[in-house]
Design an enzyme around this catalytic site. Sequence first.
Site, short mmCIF file in Angstrom:
data_model
loop_
_atom_site.label_atom_id
_atom_site.label_comp_id
_atom_site.label_asym_id
_atom_site.label_seq_id
_atom_site.Cartn_x
_atom_site.Cartn_y
_atom_site.Cartn_z
N TYR A 80 0.90 -1.13 0.08
CA TYR A 80 -0.03 0.04 0.07
C TYR A 80 0.84 1.36 0.26
O TYR A 80 1.95 1.24 0.43
CB TYR A 80 -0.98 0.03 1.32
CG TYR A 80 -2.15 0.81 1.11
CD1 TYR A 80 -3.12 0.65 0.13
CD2 TYR A 80 -2.33 1.94 1.93
CE1 TYR A 80 -4.11 1.23 0.13
CE2 TYR A 80 -3.49 2.75 1.98
CZ TYR A 80 -4.39 2.27 1.13
OH TYR A 80 -5.56 3.21 0.78
N ASN A 87 -20.95 -4.77 -6.23
CA ASN A 87 -21.26 -5.33 -4.94
C ASN A 87 -20.08 -5.00 -3.85
O ASN A 87 -20.41 -5.75 -2.80
CB ASN A 87 -21.17 -6.89 -5.36
CG ASN A 87 -20.10 -7.45 -5.99
OD1 ASN A 87 -19.60 -6.93 -6.95
ND2 ASN A 87 -19.40 -8.44 -5.25
N SER A 88 -19.18 -4.25 -4.26
CA SER A 88 -18.29 -3.94 -3.14
C SER A 88 -18.86 -2.95 -2.09
O SER A 88 -20.11 -2.55 -2.23
CB SER A 88 -17.07 -3.12 -3.89
OG SER A 88 -17.48 -1.99 -4.29
N GLY A 89 -18.10 -2.80 -0.95
CA GLY A 89 -18.64 -1.93 0.01
C GLY A 89 -18.98 -0.53 -0.40
O GLY A 89 -19.94 0.02 -0.38
N TYR A 113 -11.18 4.83 -8.38
CA TYR A 113 -10.72 4.69 -6.84
C TYR A 113 -10.21 3.35 -6.41
O TYR A 113 -9.97 3.29 -5.35
CB TYR A 113 -11.93 5.25 -6.06
CG TYR A 113 -13.13 4.18 -6.14
CD1 TYR A 113 -13.19 3.09 -5.07
CD2 TYR A 113 -14.04 4.16 -7.17
CE1 TYR A 113 -14.25 2.28 -5.11
CE2 TYR A 113 -15.10 3.17 -7.17
CZ TYR A 113 -15.10 2.27 -6.23
OH TYR A 113 -16.07 1.30 -6.10
N GLY A 114 -10.08 2.55 -7.42
CA GLY A 114 -9.52 1.35 -7.01
C GLY A 114 -9.07 0.43 -8.20
O GLY A 114 -9.40 1.01 -9.46
N GLY A 115 -8.39 -0.60 -8.02
CA GLY A 115 -7.66 -1.20 -8.89
C GLY A 115 -7.64 -2.74 -8.83
O GLY A 115 -6.74 -3.52 -8.82
N TRP A 121 -8.85 9.05 -3.77
CA TRP A 121 -8.49 8.38 -2.76
C TRP A 121 -8.75 9.10 -1.39
O TRP A 121 -8.50 10.22 -1.31
CB TRP A 121 -6.68 8.36 -2.76
CG TRP A 121 -5.93 7.08 -1.78
CD1 TRP A 121 -6.82 6.21 -1.23
CD2 TRP A 121 -4.56 7.43 -1.33
NE1 TRP A 121 -5.46 5.56 -0.30
CE2 TRP A 121 -4.68 6.77 -0.37
CE3 TRP A 121 -3.66 8.34 -1.40
CZ2 TRP A 121 -3.30 6.42 0.36
CZ3 TRP A 121 -2.43 8.28 -1.02
CH2 TRP A 121 -2.39 7.07 -0.23
#
Length: 376
Positions: A95, A194-196, A286-288, A312
């Site tokens: 991270y 379906n993610s948070g 915002y994600g990968g 982010w």
Amino acid sequence: MQRLLRRARIPPVRTAPARTAPARTATVRTATVRTRSAAAGTAPLGLLYERHGEPAAVVQLKNLEVPKLGDCDVHVKMLAAPINPADINMIQGTYPLLSPLPAVGGNEGVGEVQEVGRRVAALKPGDWVIPADSGLGTWRTRGVFPEEMLLKVPSDIPVLCAATLSVNPCTAFRVLADFESLAPGDSVIQNAANSGVGQAVIQIARASGIKTINVVRDRPDLPKLVERLMGLGADHVVTEEMLRKPEMKYIFKSTPRPRLALNCVGGKSTTDMLRHLQPKGTMVTYGGMAKQPVMVPVSAFIFRDVRLRGFWMTQWRREHAQDREGVVAMMDALCQLIRGGQLTAPACTEVPLQDYRTALEASMKPFVSSKQILLL
């Protein structure tokens, strides 16, 4: 969305001498961690890692020492804390922000104030608090933290909602609010629905009169997943494969083409989703999850003038660290939605702290839509 908007110093980590790990360079703020022997009886427990690696191999349940309460400190009994992808990545060492080692895992959760230092003015025993920034180390039963590392939240909302409030709902709120001026009747398309974050986007958008087109991966229990997302307020649920089919045109007979696309996957899924964006629309990444680059045809830039942005939540919080009013307005708006039944916690599996290995393993499995929540 505009309606919702209207409503709307840290010591280094140390171990006991026998367990001291070499220091790692990091910019994340953390609370002090000290371990003690397992024979310490009533010592608080925490999930500690002293080196980076796969969570099952490096995370250990250990007794911790609670530092003496300082004038500006708050003693907190943790109630519940989720396991998020960023938590796993921090343990793995991949991270962008890493806590100095050793570290207690967890960046999100809710706790109850037990005692406050004499110079603490905004908190009192009985208050519920959540982390104000990353690196708090929430996977523990009790801890002492500087007041500035905590945000007060109402105690009249469900504990699971409070425990999962500071990451996913805040991310959903900001990506809906900060990149396009969406009005009732507009639409948004998102992958990893379906993610948070995806579940929160559906609910917040619904409360604002914004339609959602939700993309998920095909799976054996797809009908069950579609039913659950529709129950949250989704207008359309399609698979990644369906994005490439001519039948998508039927969706746009009743729903306008989206001005905003939200990407948490990358790779081909993102390219296919982008094709349905309005000219001059915006895609926010915002994600990968696919660990693949975002691939955009040159024609999308030249002929449709699409805009690509990134987001982010950790960076947003740091940029708005002095904007207490703005942060409070966002949290108030989200809590109002929770009280009104318009925003619920994501699908959760509650796991006792002692069963943390099971929770860690489950959180890393594919096609798992249930967030693991450690009960502390």
